[in-house]
Each structure stands twice: as structure tokens, then as C-alpha cells.
Design a protein around this motif. Structure first.
Motif, mmCIF file in Angstrom:
data_model
loop_
_atom_site.group_PDB
_atom_site.id
_atom_site.type_symbol
_atom_site.label_atom_id
_atom_site.label_comp_id
_atom_site.label_asym_id
_atom_site.label_seq_id
_atom_site.Cartn_x
_atom_site.Cartn_y
_atom_site.Cartn_z
ATOM 1 N N HIS A 63 0.834 -1.211 0.000
ATOM 2 C CA HIS A 63 0.000 0.000 0.000
ATOM 3 C C HIS A 63 0.862 1.252 0.000
ATOM 4 C CE1 HIS A 63 -2.645 3.205 1.394
ATOM 5 N NE2 HIS A 63 -1.832 3.356 2.419
ATOM 6 N N LEU A 64 1.893 1.272 0.836
ATOM 7 C CA LEU A 64 2.743 2.454 0.916
ATOM 8 C C LEU A 64 3.490 2.697 -0.389
ATOM 9 C CD1 LEU A 64 4.144 1.999 4.540
ATOM 10 C CD2 LEU A 64 2.307 3.524 3.785
ATOM 11 N N LYS A 65 3.732 1.626 -1.153
ATOM 12 C CA LYS A 65 4.410 1.770 -2.446
ATOM 13 C C LYS A 65 3.460 2.185 -3.561
ATOM 14 C CE LYS A 65 8.014 -1.713 -1.559
ATOM 15 N NZ LYS A 65 8.564 -3.031 -1.985
ATOM 16 N N THR A 66 2.200 1.742 -3.483
ATOM 17 C CA THR A 66 1.289 1.905 -4.617
ATOM 18 C C THR A 66 0.143 2.873 -4.368
ATOM 19 O OG1 THR A 66 -0.186 0.113 -3.892
ATOM 20 C CG2 THR A 66 1.721 -0.512 -5.247
ATOM 21 N N GLY A 67 -0.212 3.091 -3.116
ATOM 22 C CA GLY A 67 -1.382 3.906 -2.804
ATOM 23 C C GLY A 67 -2.693 3.159 -2.901
ATOM 24 N N ALA A 68 -2.668 1.878 -3.302
ATOM 25 C CA ALA A 68 -3.909 1.100 -3.383
ATOM 26 C C ALA A 68 -4.473 0.904 -1.979
ATOM 27 C CB ALA A 68 -3.638 -0.246 -4.035
ATOM 28 N N PRO A 69 -5.773 1.069 -1.803
ATOM 29 C CA PRO A 69 -6.364 0.913 -0.469
ATOM 30 C C PRO A 69 -6.420 -0.546 -0.045
ATOM 31 C CG PRO A 69 -8.086 1.290 -2.087
ATOM 32 C CD PRO A 69 -6.773 1.430 -2.809
ATOM 33 N N ILE A 70 -6.796 -0.754 1.213
ATOM 34 C CA ILE A 70 -6.728 -2.075 1.829
ATOM 35 C C ILE A 70 -8.101 -2.517 2.316
ATOM 36 C CG2 ILE A 70 -5.839 -3.322 3.857
ATOM 37 C CD1 ILE A 70 -3.327 -1.520 3.659
ATOM 38 N N MET A 71 -8.494 -3.747 1.969
ATOM 39 C CA MET A 71 -9.692 -4.361 2.523
ATOM 40 C C MET A 71 -9.261 -5.549 3.382
ATOM 41 S SD MET A 71 -11.198 -6.114 -0.978
ATOM 42 C CE MET A 71 -12.774 -6.521 -0.249
ATOM 43 N N VAL A 72 -9.905 -5.705 4.541
ATOM 44 C CA VAL A 72 -9.472 -6.702 5.504
ATOM 45 C C VAL A 72 -10.648 -7.587 5.904
ATOM 46 C CG1 VAL A 72 -8.370 -7.108 7.734
ATOM 47 C CG2 VAL A 72 -7.745 -5.089 6.400
ATOM 48 N N HIS A 73 -10.522 -8.889 5.643
ATOM 49 C CA HIS A 73 -11.468 -9.868 6.167
ATOM 50 C C HIS A 73 -11.192 -10.008 7.655
ATOM 51 C CE1 HIS A 73 -13.503 -13.992 6.158
ATOM 52 N NE2 HIS A 73 -12.816 -14.005 7.296
ATOM 53 N N SER A 74 -12.224 -9.831 8.472
ATOM 54 C CA SER A 74 -12.002 -9.896 9.909
ATOM 55 C C SER A 74 -13.119 -10.664 10.600
ATOM 56 C CB SER A 74 -11.874 -8.490 10.495
ATOM 57 O OG SER A 74 -11.400 -8.552 11.833
ATOM 58 N N TYR A 75 -13.011 -10.725 11.915
ATOM 59 C CA TYR A 75 -14.007 -11.391 12.747
ATOM 60 C C TYR A 75 -14.435 -10.395 13.826
ATOM 61 C CZ TYR A 75 -16.172 -14.873 15.824
ATOM 62 O OH TYR A 75 -17.056 -15.579 16.599
#
Length: 314
Positions: free
Chosen positions: A157-169
Motif C-alpha cells: 500500500h505504501l508503495k502503490t497507494g492502493a487501499p486495503i480491505m481486511v477480512h475480519s471477525y
């Protein structure tokens, strides 16, 4: 505005329109569709394209396909059905829960470089690029290999700027540890979306996540426990608290999956569970929210503002 990689090339965030932020066009496990297509029934592409054309006609403009390689991501299939249906599809890079043994030999930075390549250069030897990074943990908390992936997507993310989605509980508040790892790596919480957040009705906890700056994926509709109505009541409570533009409702639905030895019976069960498919939110949730007193102004921007803001990092 932000430029986003779709499977057919870059699109502007202002052109996303009505967006479902966590779906699956095709899901199983890596390589199976190419090697064992007989498990999925006949005319797979035609079936998907016909469904997506109906979805597009009903007002869905964009779908984020949350299928990582271990869930059977087939990037050329995604591009084909997007081109034939007219629905924007955004692919992801990263890893889900099926982390294989070989990952123990791969460093965090090696993974980060691979994920970065899939955002910047393309996936599987194509020029089709991922638009989001994904990691996952569940009931067991953040396991060591999952932490490795989590740190890798942070660095990508820090290299590309693409956002992050996180599967969580969320019922176990696993998001807290995931958020701590991502922020330790330098990720701004406003670039993080915690998915499956409507698997809990704990509004206080969900509000805490929003207050950190994160987005929430309310993406398991119709769902069973909590019930669909309970999920919508939770969404309404978050809207009433002023967070409508940080919410990303979706279904976590697969258009194509392994049907087993009785395909017709399997399809009937799938249809019974959710007869509306990718239109459940439009056909059921939005009318329910209207009955609960949500304004037309907010309803008209549901699945529009949240996704756009997330990609723009607002």
C-alpha cells in the motif's frame, strides 16, 4: 478524485457509480476453474454475463471482486465478463485464509513486492492490474502467516497507494489487532476497510472503528446470524450516528461456485437463500431503510459515497 485499476483499465473514482465493494464473480480455490471446469456446470461465462447484464440494467455500475488467488482468482475471466456485461470489475491482490505451507519460506518484503507488481504491472503475465489489497484473519485471531500477509499488504500500500480491505471477525474484535499491525507499518486508517462488519450488532465497537478513521464493509447480506433485519438495524444506527459516507454495503456473494453432484438442487438452495442475488441491497435493504426513516438523500448515495470516499482516501 482518484484513478482506480479496473480489469479493463483505469477508471476515475467519480465514475464508480453504485458500487458493491465485496463480491465474488467466481470462487473456489486456485487453478480449479481452468483444470476442472466440469465442477461448475455448463456455460459459466454466459451465465455470469447474463446475470451481470441484469444487475447493470438495475443500476449496479461497479463490483469489487474480493477473490484472492487462494480463492480461485481468474483475472482473464473477470476481464471477459466485465467487457461483455458492461459492469466495471475491480480485482484484488493479497491473500485470504488459505495460506499454504510454502509461504513460510517467503519474506514479508518478497510478498509485498509481488503484491506491488500485481497493482503496478499486472497479474499472471497480463496487463490487468489489481485495484485493492486484501488480507484476512478470522476466529483464531491474527495467526503468524496472516500477520506476514497483513504486513506485506501494508508495505505494498505504501508503495502503490492502493487501499486495503481486511477480512475480519468483528464478533471477536480481531479488527483491533489487524488495525494495530497496519498502523504500526505506517498505514493511515482512512485507507483501511474492515469487511464483514455486519457480522456483529455491537454498534459501540463499530463506532470505535469508524472513529479511528476506518471504513466498514457491511457486506454479508442477507446473512443468517445476525439476521438480515438485525444487520439493517445496525446500519441504520451507524447512519444515525453520522457515518453513512463511511459505509460500504455488499453481499459477499459468489455468482459461480462448485455445485456438487446435484447442480439443479444446489442452484435451488442458492436461490432460496437469496433470490435477489447482487440486487438484494437494492431490492430489500434500501426499502427497509426507507421504512425505518432514512432520508432519500442518504439512500440515493448508499453504495456510492462510501466506496468513492474509500478509494479517494477521504
Amino acid at each position: 478524485m482518484a484513478t482506480i485499476n479496473s480489469v479493463l483499465g483505469p477508471i476515475d473514482s467519480k465514475d464508480l457509480g453504485f458500487t458493491l465493494m465485496h463480491e465474488h464473480i467466481f470462487s473456489a480455490f486456485a487453478g480449479i476453474y481452468r483444470d476442472y471446469p466440469e465442477f461448475f456446470g455448463d456455460n459459466v461465462v454466459e451465465r455470469v454475463v447474463n446475470e451481470l447484464k441484469e444487475v447493470k440494467k438495475a443500476g449496479v455500475d461497479t463490483i469489487v471482486d474480493a477473490t484472492t488467488i487462494d480463492l480461485g482468482r481468474d483475472i482473464e475471466l473477470l476481464a471477459e465478463v466485465s467487457r461483455l456485461s458492461g459492469v466495471n470489475i475491480i480485482a484484488i491482490t493479497g491473500w485470504w485464509l488459505d495460506t499454504p505451507r510454502f509461504l513460510s519460506a517467503v519474506s514479508v518484503d518478497q510478498l509485498a513486492d509481488s503484491f506491488t507488481r500485481e497493482v503496478v504491472e499486472g497479474i499472471a503475465g497480463t496487463n490487468i492490474k489489481a485495484g485493492i489489497l486484501k488480507s484476512a484473519s478470522d476466529m483464531g485471531g491474527v495467526k503468524p502467516e496472516e500477520e506476514k500477509v497483513l504486513r506485506a499488504i501494508a508495505r505494498a500500500h505504501l508503495k502503490t497507494g492502493a487501499p486495503i480491505m481486511v477480512h475480519s471477525y468483528p464478533a471477536g474484535q480481531v479488527n483491533r489487532r489487524q488495525l494495530a499491525i497496519l498502523t504500526e507499518e505506517g498505514v493511515n486508517p482512512k485507507r483501511i476497510k474492515f469487511d464483514h462488519s455486519n457480522d456483529t450488532t455491537d454498534v459501540e465497537y463499530l463506532t470505535w472503528l469508524l472513529d479511528q478513521g476506518c471504513y466498514l464493509g457491511l457486506d454479508r447480506y442477507p446473512g443468517m446470524a445476525p439476521s438480515p433485519k438485525a444487520r439493517t438495524k445496525t446500519m441504520k444506527a451507524l447512519m444515525d450516528a453520522g457515518y453513512a459516507d463511511k459505509l460500504c454495503p455488499s453481499h459477499d456473494r459468489s455468482a459461480v461456485r462448485i455445485l456438487g453432484p446435484n447442480p439443479e438442487e444446489a442452484q435451488k438452495l442458492i436461490k432460496k437463500y437469496n433470490p435477489h442475488g447482487y440486487l438484494y441491497i437494492k431490492n430489500v435493504v434500501i426499502p427497509e431503510l426507507r421504512e425505518m426513516g432514512v432520508s432519500e438523500e442518504i439512500l440515493n448515495t448508499l453504495c456510492v459515497n462510501g466506496p468513492r470516499n474509500f478509494f479517494e482516501g477521504i
